[in-house]
Write a protein that holds these residues in place. Sequence first.
Motif, PDB file in Angstrom:
ATOM      1  N   GLY A  25      43.862  32.892  33.487  1.00 50.83           N
ATOM      2  CA  GLY A  25      45.181  33.304  33.952  1.00 50.83           C
ATOM      3  C   GLY A  25      45.209  34.767  34.338  1.00 50.83           C
ATOM      4  O   GLY A  25      45.781  35.143  35.364  1.00 50.83           O
ATOM      5  N   VAL A  26      44.566  35.618  33.521  1.00 47.75           N
ATOM      6  CA  VAL A  26      44.494  37.043  33.831  1.00 47.75           C
ATOM      7  C   VAL A  26      43.708  37.261  35.120  1.00 47.75           C
ATOM      8  O   VAL A  26      44.078  38.077  35.962  1.00 47.75           O
ATOM      9  N   ALA A  27      42.618  36.529  35.286  1.00 49.87           N
ATOM     10  CA  ALA A  27      41.807  36.660  36.494  1.00 49.87           C
ATOM     11  C   ALA A  27      42.616  36.305  37.735  1.00 49.87           C
ATOM     12  O   ALA A  27      42.504  36.955  38.781  1.00 49.87           O
ATOM     13  N   ALA A  28      43.447  35.279  37.625  1.00 47.70           N
ATOM     14  CA  ALA A  28      44.276  34.876  38.764  1.00 47.70           C
ATOM     15  C   ALA A  28      45.276  35.967  39.123  1.00 47.70           C
ATOM     16  O   ALA A  28      45.510  36.245  40.307  1.00 47.70           O
ATOM     17  N   VAL A  29      45.865  36.600  38.101  1.00 41.36           N
ATOM     18  CA  VAL A  29      46.805  37.688  38.354  1.00 41.36           C
ATOM     19  C   VAL A  29      46.086  38.860  39.023  1.00 41.36           C
ATOM     20  O   VAL A  29      46.588  39.464  39.978  1.00 41.36           O
TER      21      VAL A  29
END
Length: 233
Positions: free
Chosen positions: A7-11
């Motif tokens: 999720g952090v990578a997507a952000v």
Amino acid sequence: MPGNASGVAAVERAISLLEAFTDRDASLSLGELARRTELDKATVLRIARSLAKSSMLVRNEDASWRLGPKLVRLGAIYQSTFRPASIVEPLLAELSDRTGESATFYAREGDMRVCLFRHESSQPIRHSARVGDTMPLDRGAPGRVILAFDGGDDPLAGEIKARGWHCTRGERDPQVASLATPVFRDGRALFGALCLTGPPSRFTDAAVAAHLPILLDGAARLSVAMGGRPGPE
């Protein structure tokens, strides 16, 4: 939490997509976005479509992409709620504590510079200035820095711009030395000069070398907070 890393990578990828645009880009093709973000086209397209749902990106008729109106609204909220004092004053206190010298922020006002924010050194011998005091632009490190980065084209201005900082000892006042560097806003628009001041006896070459990284780091952080791009062009 499961999935938190992805999720952090997507952000982070979504942010990189928005940051790929510069003030010279009316729109960017999918291929150019992929090149600038170093992501494959399929990933860029997926993220761009997600951002478009919240109006952060807009797809043009030729399939290129441009920044969306939601960013204007967010920018307006930031401008209406941002108070420079809440950023500048703690920073000046930090600079003064770390260097032992007075820390000041100056901005241009016509043909003069005005002291907007100030944190006094705790040392018994120090240069005193008050918020609201005006001083000449052509004497003292902060004035010289403001002149250099606000259109100056003389040899000294060129040297200051190439170096990114300036130091004077006794130029405006025989009892005052100053070390200054520029602060930018809205890209490369000059916001003012961040400086350290004190008696010349404490601004030796060794002291300047020790203070300079601290001052440059503070100016870079303040520039970023103001939406500016610190460092060389």
